[in-house]
Design an enzyme around this catalytic site. Structure first.
Site, PDB file in Angstrom:
ATOM      1  N   LYS A 196      -2.055   4.623   4.441  1.00 11.58           N
ATOM      2  CA  LYS A 196      -1.810   3.514   3.516  1.00 11.58           C
ATOM      3  C   LYS A 196      -2.410   2.265   4.147  1.00 11.58           C
ATOM      4  O   LYS A 196      -1.967   1.806   5.197  1.00 11.58           O
ATOM      5  CB  LYS A 196      -0.322   3.332   3.261  1.00 11.58           C
ATOM      6  N   LYS A 248      -3.824   5.988   0.197  1.00 14.03           N
ATOM      7  CA  LYS A 248      -3.597   4.871  -0.719  1.00 14.03           C
ATOM      8  C   LYS A 248      -4.240   3.628  -0.130  1.00 14.03           C
ATOM      9  O   LYS A 248      -4.020   3.334   1.052  1.00 14.03           O
ATOM     10  CB  LYS A 248      -2.081   4.666  -0.897  1.00 14.03           C
TER      11      LYS A 248
END
Length: 324
Positions: A196, A248
């Site tokens: 992330k 992500k």
């Protein structure tokens, strides 16, 4: 008689292109992120994400049922509380909006879908960080893990089939796994937000959850310049017991997604984040892009790069197109 080799032979008709297509997108591979706002009397539009709303508890249930009927593979639920505090106490409160909404959806849908919950403190803290702060104002990794353990148990108790460890604290997957197992939730799965990144593409999401963020998250989310680091995070998450791993954002990190997919022993997810959604919607609204073709092309790019599943705000709509 040049050229001897003519790849265009396999592109001549829709039937031929369909026959030789290497990558497909199916509704079951799509996961719909959903927002539910405490005390809302009607859905509240999110200005930077046209078509996405903060749901009431009732409209959340209705929209969830419709999405499942469209064939989506799962739902990821985010809670938007009315009040915030330094430790994000609403996240562990059995009557906090996220936990109440999970109970609503599990009661409504049972096991007809995979019900997922966001396991992070940023929506609940008055400083907007994904963890609790120490006396110097820095995010305290290990103190945060203790809160995550309590969150995981409460979310599992409320009906989540899977918890999404999105805070990027070191050791979060292992601590959550141990807490769930000790509490008897051995079958509750973990979706690890493995890579992330500290991305600018999260801007609209912060409106969606009413973020109170002060500063940035660069000390715990990954540097956008780093790709090898994602493999280290992957190795740690797998060792700690992740059931699914995720990259992500999506489109700016397809190279990372490919590397993670090539090295993962478990299914891989990608999150098509709010900024990606907002860009396409804005361009389509201006007539600069064909909206449906662009959406489906982006989803195909995730699958081609190795994603087994995709979190996308277009999940329900795309599921209808793909089933037509």
């Amino acid at each position: 008689m040049f050229p001897t080799h003519r790849p265009r032979r396999l592109r001549q008709t829709p039937a031929m292109r369909r026959l030789v297509s290497e990558t497909s997108v199916e509704p079951r591979q799509l996961i719909l992120p959903m927002f539910v706002k405490e005390g809302a009397a009607e859905p509240i539009p999110i200005a930077s994400m046209p078509g996405v709303v903060q749901h009431t508890r009732d409209t959340l249930r209705k929209a969830a049922v419709e999405a499942v009927q469209a064939g989506v593979g799962g739902l990821m639920v985010f809670g938007v509380p009315l009040t915030h505090d330094a430790v994000g106490s609403g996240a562990t409160d059995p009557n906090g909006i996220l936990n109440v909404a999970l109970r609503d959806l599990r009661s409504e849908l049972g096991d007809d879908t995979v019900l997922m919950s966001d396991l992070c403190l940023d929506e609940f803290t008055d400083h907007g960080h994904c963890g609790v702060l120490d006396s110097d104002g820095a995010v305290d990794n290990d103190a945060t893990l203790r809160v995550y353990a309590d969150m995981a148990i409460e979310q599992a108790r409320s009906g989540a089939h899977m918890v999404g460890t999105s805070g990027m604290m070191d050791g979060q997957v292992g601590v959550v796994r141990e807490a769930l197992d000790e509490a008897g939730y051995l079958d509750t799965a973990i979706l690890a937000y493995t890579a992330k990144y500290a991305s600018s593409f999260y801007g609209p999401f912060r409106e969606a959850v009413g973020s109170q963020l002060k500063g940035d998250r660069k000390t715990y989310q990954q540097d956008p310049a780093n790709a090898r680091e994602a493999l280290r995070e992957l190795s740690l998450d797998l060792a700690e017991g992740a059931d699914i791993v995720m990259v992500k954002p999506g489109l700016p990190y397809l190279d990372v997604l490919r590397v993670v997919a090539d090295n993962s022993e478990v299914p891989v997810a990608a999150y098509q984040v709010s900024g990606e959604y907002a860009m396409v919607e804005a361009a389509a609204a201006n007539g600069w892009l064909d909206r449906q073709r662009t959406i489906l092309e982006t989803l195909t790019s995730f699958r081609r790069a190795g994603a087994d599943m995709i979190l996308t705000y277009w999940a329900a709509e795309a599921a209808h197109w793909l089933s037509a």
